[in-house]
Design an enzyme around this catalytic site. Structure first.
Site, PDB file in Angstrom:
ATOM      1  N   LYS A  22      -3.041 -83.336  -8.313  1.00 19.53           N
ATOM      2  CA  LYS A  22      -3.503 -82.598  -9.502  1.00 19.53           C
ATOM      3  C   LYS A  22      -4.917 -82.062  -9.287  1.00 19.53           C
ATOM      4  O   LYS A  22      -5.213 -80.910  -9.557  1.00 19.53           O
ATOM      5  CB  LYS A  22      -3.495 -83.526 -10.711  1.00 19.53           C
ATOM      6  CG  LYS A  22      -4.279 -83.006 -11.909  1.00 19.53           C
ATOM      7  CD  LYS A  22      -4.295 -83.948 -13.089  1.00 19.53           C
ATOM      8  CE  LYS A  22      -5.306 -85.019 -13.003  1.00 19.53           C
ATOM      9  NZ  LYS A  22      -6.647 -84.676 -13.514  1.00 19.53           N
ATOM     10  N   ASN A  23      -5.809 -82.908  -8.765  1.00 17.57           N
ATOM     11  CA  ASN A  23      -7.221 -82.515  -8.705  1.00 17.57           C
ATOM     12  C   ASN A  23      -7.516 -81.546  -7.572  1.00 17.57           C
ATOM     13  O   ASN A  23      -8.552 -80.892  -7.582  1.00 17.57           O
ATOM     14  CB  ASN A  23      -8.107 -83.760  -8.631  1.00 17.57           C
ATOM     15  CG  ASN A  23      -8.070 -84.516  -9.954  1.00 17.57           C
ATOM     16  OD1 ASN A  23      -7.602 -83.983 -10.967  1.00 17.57           O
ATOM     17  ND2 ASN A  23      -8.504 -85.759  -9.953  1.00 17.57           N
ATOM     18  N   CYS A 117     -15.644 -86.717 -22.334  1.00 16.20           N
ATOM     19  CA  CYS A 117     -14.273 -87.222 -22.541  1.00 16.20           C
ATOM     20  C   CYS A 117     -14.383 -88.727 -22.669  1.00 16.20           C
ATOM     21  O   CYS A 117     -15.466 -89.283 -22.744  1.00 16.20           O
ATOM     22  CB  CYS A 117     -13.382 -86.798 -21.396  1.00 16.20           C
ATOM     23  SG  CYS A 117     -13.751 -87.685 -19.918  1.00 16.20           S
ATOM     24  N   ARG A 122     -20.028 -86.614 -18.788  1.00 10.05           N
ATOM     25  CA  ARG A 122     -19.524 -85.599 -17.845  1.00 10.05           C
ATOM     26  C   ARG A 122     -20.284 -84.279 -17.918  1.00 10.05           C
ATOM     27  O   ARG A 122     -19.740 -83.221 -18.226  1.00 10.05           O
ATOM     28  CB  ARG A 122     -18.026 -85.396 -18.035  1.00 10.05           C
ATOM     29  CG  ARG A 122     -17.298 -86.684 -18.206  1.00 10.05           C
ATOM     30  CD  ARG A 122     -16.158 -87.085 -17.397  1.00 10.05           C
ATOM     31  NE  ARG A 122     -15.692 -86.407 -16.261  1.00 10.05           N
ATOM     32  CZ  ARG A 122     -14.379 -86.222 -16.036  1.00 10.05           C
ATOM     33  NH1 ARG A 122     -13.525 -86.554 -16.951  1.00 10.05           N
ATOM     34  NH2 ARG A 122     -13.975 -85.652 -14.930  1.00 10.05           N
ATOM     35  N   ASP A 305     -10.853 -93.295  -9.942  1.00 15.26           N
ATOM     36  CA  ASP A 305      -9.591 -93.007 -10.639  1.00 15.26           C
ATOM     37  C   ASP A 305      -8.546 -94.085 -10.406  1.00 15.26           C
ATOM     38  O   ASP A 305      -7.475 -94.035 -11.009  1.00 15.26           O
ATOM     39  CB  ASP A 305      -9.022 -91.646 -10.191  1.00 15.26           C
ATOM     40  CG  ASP A 305      -9.869 -90.517 -10.699  1.00 15.26           C
ATOM     41  OD1 ASP A 305      -9.665 -89.375 -10.253  1.00 15.26           O
ATOM     42  OD2 ASP A 305     -10.757 -90.774 -11.527  1.00 15.26           O
ATOM     43  N   ARG A 397      -0.692 -85.743 -18.573  1.00 13.06           N
ATOM     44  CA  ARG A 397      -1.598 -84.723 -18.021  1.00 13.06           C
ATOM     45  C   ARG A 397      -1.636 -84.802 -16.494  1.00 13.06           C
ATOM     46  O   ARG A 397      -1.924 -83.833 -15.817  1.00 13.06           O
ATOM     47  CB  ARG A 397      -3.021 -84.952 -18.539  1.00 13.06           C
ATOM     48  CG  ARG A 397      -3.195 -84.664 -20.009  1.00 13.06           C
ATOM     49  CD  ARG A 397      -4.610 -84.848 -20.435  1.00 13.06           C
ATOM     50  NE  ARG A 397      -5.525 -84.097 -19.556  1.00 13.06           N
ATOM     51  CZ  ARG A 397      -6.856 -84.094 -19.747  1.00 13.06           C
ATOM     52  NH1 ARG A 397      -7.396 -84.818 -20.719  1.00 13.06           N
ATOM     53  NH2 ARG A 397      -7.640 -83.402 -18.939  1.00 13.06           N
TER      54      ARG A 397
END
Ligand code: EPZ
Length: 430
Positions: A22-23, A117, A122, A305, A397
């Site tokens: 995803k990233n 978030c 961030r 993560d 997500r």
């Protein structure tokens, strides 16, 4: 509100295929608008953040053709807009990659500031500092970043902090700047390397990605390309922890084992068997797993993560473990949820002290963010009885077909959106 309901106790056994990262995909999709020629991207994960990014690309005027579930063709020649709508940045922070991409190509960009978030404030000050170093005039007005440059000129810049986003964003803008840009103290994550490789496949001249000094020699233009995204290191690590916490035996396929070394090392430390193959990793959990200490760091250190996933695994290990979260200031919110399942963790600032317990008992819990949500699911799969995880939109997500992939490993888990469906699940699994 959709929820996951699960009945714990089954060791996860079998094989699971990992989707695209995803990233990496978020940066690559933004970079795809830096040429007027066709760009075909394969191995895209079918997750919400990616689909929102594709909507944002369409909204500014590019053509997006879905070739299949994991392949897209993008042509940005029709872009008439360098202002990204607030709706997209509010749904995904990574829309800020449009600043680097649009500034690089059009020397102009207007993108709403991303909010904080659940894991921290961030900020994007390092992104803006990098753009200014390249000669851009950056102002923040009415909650949006407004960037303009007569010309972008290569610069020698030092990142005050290791930042994945700032490294990718500045690297993108620098590909079309005049002359040489050197980024020192650059992030080295696999997804930074993937974005650099993607840009080089479009004719950019980037060297050193994956080390802490990246050199970008500006080129006049970028051309079309066909590119396949690398496998998702964090999805793979999540399934590795799922195997460990449920004392299962899982072959995690379609991975790059080198990207998983920090995770494999820690699972071996607690007593798991981890066997590496060319493009797979097999994790065998053991009845008794031991404590260890974790300190999250930029790559190649232990990834932030993966912090919630390894913490819940340690919460069912023997002894006291210490987990230090060095990247984000608020990434232990899930600990209170885990306490409802019997987890025994004390958090002081950015340090969690985990006293391992023999078992979890199922409970109703809320996912506070993407990775913590996934961690609560794997904790539920190891718990006695039923667990319901709410707010699973966070999980969707970043994880493609999460419950299907877990069911493929023998997990008793369903996505439900009513009490009636939850009751049917309970009756069916008994
Ligand atoms: C990326 O976020 C990932 N997101 C995050 O993954 C991941 O946790 C993070 O990198 C670290 O690996 C995407 O790639 C879309 P950073 P990013 O800039 O780029 C501070 C997930 O679960 N900082 O490397 O925003 C920042 O506050 C998500 O998939 C500044 O101070 O992270 C943090 O403390 C969650 N100023 C540290 O640097 C800046 O301008 C690292 O952040 C930028 C960052």
């Amino acid at each position: 509100m959709e929820q996951y309901i699960m009945k714990g106790g089954n060791p996860l056994v079998g094989e699971v295929n990992i989707s695209g990262a995803k990233n990496a995909a978020l940066g690559i999709l933004a970079a795809s608008v830096m040429t007027d020629e066709d760009v075909v991207i394969e191995n895209l994960p079918d997750v919400r953040d990616i689909n929102v990014m594709l909507e944002a690309i369409e909204e500014i005027g590019a053509r997006v053709d879905r070739i299949d579930r994991h392949t897209v063709r993008i042509n940005a020649s029709g872009i008439g807009e360098v202002s990204v709508d607030d709706e997209y940045i509010r749904r995904i922070r990574a829309s800020y990659y449009f600043i680097g991409a649009l500034l690089g190509k059009y020397k102009s960009a207007q993108v709403p500031l991303p909010g904080g978030c659940n894991i921290g404030s961030r900020p994007i000050d390092l992104h803006l500092k990098g753009f200014r170093a390249l000669g851009a005039d950056i102002t923040v007005e009415r909650g949006a970043v407004i960037a303009h440059a007569i010309d972008l000129v290569g610069a020698h810049l030092y990142m005050d902090k290791v930042s994945v986003g700032a490294t990718i964003n500045v690297m993108m803008a620098a590909t079309l700047a005049e002359g040489l840009t050197i980024i020192e103290n650059a992030a080295k994550e696999p997804h930074v390397v993937d974005v650099a490789n993607f840009l080089n496949s479009m004719g950019a001249n980037i060297k050193g990605a994956g080390t802490d000094v990246i050199r970008i020699r500006g080129v006049a233009r970028l051309h079309g390309t066909e590119y396949s995204i690398i496998p998702d290191q964090i999805e793979a690590g999540t399934f590795m922890c799922a195997a460990a916490i449920t004392r299962g035996d899982v072959m995690v396929r379609n991975v790059i084992p080198k990207h998983l070394e920090a995770i494999s090392a820690k699972l071996i430390e607690i007593g798991c068997e981890v066997i590496e193959f060319d493009d797979a990793v097999r994790v065998v959990g053991k009845p008794v797993q031991h404590h260890t200490n974790i300190n999250t760091l930029p790559y190649p250190g232990f990834p932030t993560d993966m912090q919630p996933q390894i913490t819940v695994t340690l919460a069912l290990a023997r002894g006291t473990s210490i987990v230090t979260e060095s990247i984000f200031e608020n990434r232990f919110k899930y600990v209170d949820e885990l306490a409802r399942m019997g987890g025994n963790i004390k958090v002081e600032g950015n340090v969690a002290v985990i006293d391992g317990v023999k078992n979890f008992s199922g409970a109703a819990v809320n996912a506070p963010d993407l990775r913590a949500g996934a961690a609560l699911v794997i904790a539920g799969l190891a718990a006695d009885g039923y667990t319901v995880v709410d707010e699973i939109g966070y999980i969707q997500r970043g994880y493609e077909c999460f419950e299907e992939k877990l069911r493929g490993l023998g997990a008793m888990i369903e996505k439900v959106d009513s009490e009636k469906e939850a009751m049917k699940f309970r009756l069916r699994v008994g």
